[in-house]
Design an enzyme around this catalytic site. Structure first.
Site, PDB file in Angstrom:
ATOM      1  N   ARG A   1      13.398 -22.704  27.401  1.00  0.00           N
ATOM      2  CA  ARG A   1      13.008 -23.385  26.192  1.00  0.00           C
ATOM      3  C   ARG A   1      14.163 -23.979  25.067  1.00  0.00           C
ATOM      4  O   ARG A   1      15.178 -23.128  25.117  1.00  0.00           O
ATOM      5  CB  ARG A   1      12.161 -22.392  25.344  1.00  0.00           C
ATOM      6  CG  ARG A   1      10.619 -22.433  25.512  1.00  0.00           C
ATOM      7  CD  ARG A   1       9.678 -23.474  25.488  1.00  0.00           C
ATOM      8  NE  ARG A   1       8.207 -23.359  25.743  1.00  0.00           N
ATOM      9  CZ  ARG A   1       7.827 -23.582  26.944  1.00  0.00           C
ATOM     10  NH1 ARG A   1       8.729 -24.184  27.904  1.00  0.00           N
ATOM     11  NH2 ARG A   1       6.472 -23.700  27.258  1.00  0.00           N
TER      12      ARG A   1
ATOM     13  N   HIS B   1      12.012 -32.206  30.939  1.00  0.00           N
ATOM     14  CA  HIS B   1      11.154 -31.082  31.140  1.00  0.00           C
ATOM     15  C   HIS B   1      10.304 -31.235  32.169  1.00  0.00           C
ATOM     16  O   HIS B   1       9.136 -31.184  32.168  1.00  0.00           O
ATOM     17  CB  HIS B   1      10.021 -30.835  29.829  1.00  0.00           C
ATOM     18  CG  HIS B   1       9.472 -29.716  29.710  1.00  0.00           C
ATOM     19  ND1 HIS B   1       9.351 -28.972  28.223  1.00  0.00           N
ATOM     20  CD2 HIS B   1       9.123 -28.806  30.582  1.00  0.00           C
ATOM     21  CE1 HIS B   1       8.809 -27.796  28.573  1.00  0.00           C
ATOM     22  NE2 HIS B   1       8.659 -27.446  29.738  1.00  0.00           N
TER      23      HIS B   1
END
Ligand code: OXD
Length: 307
Positions: free
Chosen positions: A222, A270
């Site tokens: 993250r 991502h």
């Protein structure tokens, strides 16, 4: 049994079709169709309004591995179990991405890419693996898969987690007390931590400064675990050699963000591990049937630790 599915518009038809195929006994509705009290709610980054209107009876399934966005929702019911995806095809992808990044750095492919662009023929000397420690931060299902994939390459491999773990071929470190020792031997640091109150901002100027000179940071967990400005400052100061980043504090990465054009940063949007619909639905279906039979399931989120 009633199921409410909420997903991005792009993917919702595929999820719905797979759920109907695998759980033919279920009535499946998709948000924002009105279903006030479904047995199960399957969500990915739901709007806060969902839990104002919907009261799940038995469980909430998070359609991803990271539950940070869901747990941050002020409307999330506190008395309904939240179950996250475990592996479901993601561990292999994470292991591929991390292995590729580590080998790219060890074999200096990033340097050769620049050399080619500048038409420079410059063979670099062989480097001993003994001097090239690789550290995996976070030894959950994904972190363990990454470590296991790296074992055969023979780097001195270390793993760090909140609680001590034991993994074949990996020197393990635990908790704040052993963080400095772990970082000090990580020439490449692969971050696979969940985003929790304890890990947000963990990789900042001081901790990143504990990595050996020339170290490379790979973040596939993250974005908020890393302090962006501190990472850039340590790259610019020459202490860090590079960073490979798949996750960001703001996604999509804003157009004016310094990461885009930094010569030592490689970014991907991502994609280190994407959710595989068939594997995920198969896993959720098994868990729903177990819950219906009154049996325990794995992957229930610990609300105190936040993952
Ligand atoms: C996840 C993700 O948490 O895609 O699964 O980031």
């Amino acid at each position: 049994m009633n199921i409410l599915l909420q997903m991005t518009a792009r993917a919702i038809d595929e999820w719905r079709a797979e759920l109907e195929r695998v759980l033919p006994e279920a009535n499946i509705a998709t948000w924002p169709e009105a279903v006030s009290s479904p047995d199960y709610v399957l969500v990915w980054k739901p709007p806060p309004e969902l839990f104002r209107r919907v009261r799940p009876g038995k469980a909430i399934f998070n359609l991803g591995a990271g539950v940070d966005a869901l747990l941050a929702l002020p409307t999330l019911p506190t008395d309904v179990p939240v179950i996250r995806l475990e592996d479901a095809g993601m561990a292999e992808q994470m292991a591929e991405y991390a292995t590729f990044a580590v080998l790219r750095i060890y074999r200096e492919m990033d340097v050769y890419e620049t050399d080619q662009r500048e038409q420079r023929w410059l063979p670099r000397p062989w480097r001993a693996k003994a001097d090239f420690g690789v550290g995996v931060m976070g030894l959950g299902m994904l972190g363990r898969a990454i470590a296991a994939a790296l074992v055969p390459f023979g780097f001195p491999l270390a793993g760090w987690s909140r609680e001590r773990m034991s993994l074949p071929g990996v020197a393990t470190f635990a908790g704040a007390a052993e963080l400095a020792q772990f970082l000090g031997r990580s020439r490449v640091l692969v971050c696979a931590l969940p985003s929790t109150a304890e890990t947000r901002g963990l990789l900042e100027r001081t901790t990143l400064g504990l990595l050996p000179p020339g170290a490379h940071v790979v973040n596939i967990a993250r974005g908020d675990i890393v302090v962006d400005d501190d990472l850039v400052a340590l790259l610019d100061a020459g202490h860090l050699g590079g960073a490979t980043l798949d996750v960001f504090n703001t996604e999509p990465l804003p157009p004016d963000h310094p990461f885009w054009h930094h010569p030592r940063i490689t970014i991907t949007p991502h994609v280190a591990a994407v959710t595989v619909v068939a594997d995920s639905v198969a896993q959720i279906a098994v868990k729903i049937r177990r819950i219906e039979a009154g049996e325990a399931v794995t992957g229930v989120v610990d609300r105190i630790h936040g993952y």
